[in-house]
Design an enzyme around this catalytic site. Structure first.
Site, PDB file in Angstrom:
ATOM      1  N   CYS A   2       0.836  -1.203   0.000  1.00 30.01           N
ATOM      2  CA  CYS A   2       0.000   0.000   0.000  1.00 30.01           C
ATOM      3  C   CYS A   2       0.875   1.258   0.000  1.00 30.01           C
ATOM      4  O   CYS A   2       2.050   1.209   0.356  1.00 30.01           O
ATOM      5  CB  CYS A   2      -0.945   0.070   1.182  1.00 30.01           C
ATOM      6  N   HIS A 511      17.296 -36.607  -6.221  1.00 28.61           N
ATOM      7  CA  HIS A 511      16.395 -36.965  -5.129  1.00 28.61           C
ATOM      8  C   HIS A 511      14.995 -36.407  -5.368  1.00 28.61           C
ATOM      9  O   HIS A 511      14.325 -35.965  -4.423  1.00 28.61           O
ATOM     10  CB  HIS A 511      16.965 -36.459  -3.793  1.00 28.61           C
TER      11      HIS A 511
END
Length: 615
Positions: A2, A511
């Protein structure tokens, strides 16, 4: 997140507010609005969309005259982005008008109580609740605006930066902050209010930064009054002279701020070590370190806390600090650190890293670390920011204003500062040989020149971007010092092009991620000649055998990877520890060009904010 702009003085407020909101667009937002007061009426215009949409709507909906105005860019929290939820919000009487950054956490019980008292709400926001609470306090206790704001804020829980205007008191604006930044520009018989100084830099170089739990009554032709919200004690205003200039916040001929900031890196890295690094004499002078050298040398460990890109810089620093100083280092997300009841002692050093110096999670983590007795050192870019004031000591990066939401020069200047810190501590501890110490100093001094050389790969990055702009997934691999660079490269691509990307340590590919690799999957591999080169070459061969498309970042003159990769981008040679300052540059350029070719808003990517001042 903002943005707030306000003006009270002798000029027409509308052009100042609109231009100021445009300067704050980098903060991230989804709607915008403004209020002008012409001496009789509150004139309000607000809309979902951009400031340019607000500009068009304002010229139709309202007359744009008036010397008092407040404006706002909203990043939705309570309620969807739409015209009604946009700020400013007006009280039920129509007298009070407010803009607000932050979150009021206890707004629901307050709203229920106000509804019982006859108040009606048109929006879903917590902000409309706050302005009506102020009005209720004002009426019930017969208070002036400033006192009513103070009483109301003592009843709310959360974070805020607010500007409140009462048309019954048309010569003043009341402002306050807790957790969200707010600056007041002081001119000749005029005041400017903004989330940071960029909206008013062309009008005045004098600014006051409110501290947490402070409020100010900004009045025409009267001295500024600042009070503590909790105990009403007066605070002497401290006026700072701003160090930025208008040129720094303009695009300077570049198509986007992000590209400008990528190309500023040779100069800002030099600015970061200027006056601190003296390679010829073997000196590093950083007052924040020198004044607290014993604390660092006697530390049991160093904890680095940060978010986003700053967290990646902290990961690089973990490698550098442990290698150079042999002090154990842990790197944590600030958002997780503050909630997991961490073990912290007075023998710990906490380094907090933030570009803006206003990151809410990092600020909260700092406060927790201080409560536990740790010494807290800040690394941030914005002079006078909350983190620079909250920490015990620190070092500025001197990157200059970074407007693009996707961080670039902040990353490299943070690494520069953290590397200098590591070298200074290593010298004091004797954990680096004299020859290595001097070598690193000399190599660091050459980095700006090598970054300039690396920027010459822009055309290659652009050509590669054209080939892969329609990819839906991307994998980034690196090892050692360049594993965090892989994470940062993937983040840049995600942030501005909206392509899903993941960064991994190259050895971890087997992995799990190797299952994703096929002929449609571009894999960016960071493979400089230093470090774990042979291991990375093996990983590249594994990708190639599965038909993955390989984009490799290599040291100039490399031949082995060049034979395996589909595309290579060459960087100058430097030491392994300093290589992240170079390897990250092609990844920034690649992300930028892919985003541009996809038609994305590079400087203001969707859903993101430059300064995350709420949880």
């Amino acid at each position: 997140m903002c943005g707030i702009v306000g003006y009270i003085g002798h000029r027409e407020a509308y052009p100042i507010v609109i231009k100021g909101l445009k300067r704050l667009e980098y903060r991230g937002y989804d709607s915008a609005g403004l209020m002008l007061y012409d001496g009789e009426n509150l004139k309000i215009s607000k809309t979902k969309g951009k400031v340019s949409d607000l500009e068009e709507k304002s010229n139709i909906d309202i007359t744009i005259n008036g010397t008092i105005g407040i404006g706002h860019t909203r990043w939705a929290t309570h309620g969807v982005p739409n015209d009604v939820n946009s700020h400013p919000h007006v009280s039920n009487s129509g007298d009070l008008c407010i803009v607000h950054n932050g979150i009021i956490e206890n707004y629901e019980p307050i709203k229920k109580e106000l509804i019982k008292r006859g108040y009606v709400f048109s929006s879903d926001t917590d902000t409309e609740v706050l302005v009506n609470l102020i009005e209720e306090v004002q009426k019930k206790e017969n208070l002036k605006l400033g006192k009513a704001v103070q009483v109301a804020l003592n009843q709310v829980v959360g974070a805020y930066a607010i500007c409140v205007f009462d048309k019954k008191k048309p010569d003043e604006i009341v402002v306050a902050r807790l957790g969200s930044p707010l600056a007041i520009g002081v001119g000749e018989n005029e005041f400017f209010i903004a989330s940071d100084a960029t909206p008013f830099i062309e009008y005045t170089s004098n600014a006051i930064y409110l501290e947490d739990e402070e409020m100010a009554i900004v009045r025409l032709a009267k001295p500024l009054k600042i009070r503590r919200i909790k105990d009403d004690q007066l605070v002497d205003p401290y006026i700072q002279e701003l160090q930025m200039n208008l040129e720094q916040i303009e695009k300077g001929g570049y198509d986007h701020f992000m590209l400008k900031e990528i190309y500023e890196q040779p100069n800002v890295i030099k600015d970061t070590y200027r006056g601190r690094l003296h390679a010829n004499t073997g000196l590093i002078q950083m007052s924040g370190i020198e004044d607290n050298l014993d604390k660092f040398l006697n530390a049991d460990r160093i904890l680095i806390i940060a978010c986003g890109t700053s967290w990646h810089a902290g990961l690089v620093a973990e490698y550098v600090i442990e290698e150079f100083t042999r002090i154990p280092v842990e790197v944590e997300y600030a958002s997780e650190f503050r909630y997991r009841n961490p073990i912290i002692t007075s023998k710990d050093i906490v380094i907090a890293i933030s570009q803006s110096g206003e990151t809410a999670d990092t600020l909260a983590a700092i406060k927790l670390a201080k409560e536990k007795g740790a010494f807290v050192f800040g690394v941030c870019n914005v002079v006078g920011s909350s983190i620079s004031r909250e920490t015990h000591a620190g070092a500025y990066t001197h990157a200059g204003p970074e407007i693009g939401v996707a961080s670039t020069k902040a990353f490299t200047t943070q690494i520069t500062v953290l590397t200098m810190m590591a070298l200074r501590l290593a010298k004091a501890k004797g954990t680096l040989s004299t020859s290595d110490y001097f070598r690193y100093l000399q190599e660091l001094e050459l980095i700006p020149e090598k970054v300039t050389e690396t920027l010459e790969t822009n055309d290659i990055a652009k050509k590669i971007a054209a080939i892969y702009k329609d990819a839906t997934n991307c994998l980034y691999l690196g090892r050692g010092y360049n594993f965090p660079v892989a994470l940062e490269g993937a983040l840049k691509l995600k942030e501005i092009s909206y392509i899903h990307a993941e960064g991994y340590p190259a050895a971890e590919m087997k992995h799990g991620p190797i299952a994703l690799i096929d002929e449609k999957m571009p894999v960016i591999v960071i493979a400089p000649k230093q470090g774990h080169y042979d291991k990375v070459v093996s990983n590249i061969q594994e990708i190639k055998s599965r038909s993955g498309k390989i984009i490799a970042i290599v040291t100039k003159g490399d031949s082995q990877v060049k034979e395996l990769a589909d595309h290579v981008i060459e960087i100058p040679e430097t030491s392994d520890a300093l290589s992240p300052l170079l390897t990250t540059i092609p990844l920034q350029l690649l992300s930028y060009h892919i985003a541009v070719l996809r038609g994305c808003n590079v400087d203001q990517p969707r859903n993101l904010a430059k300064s995350v001042t709420v949880e």
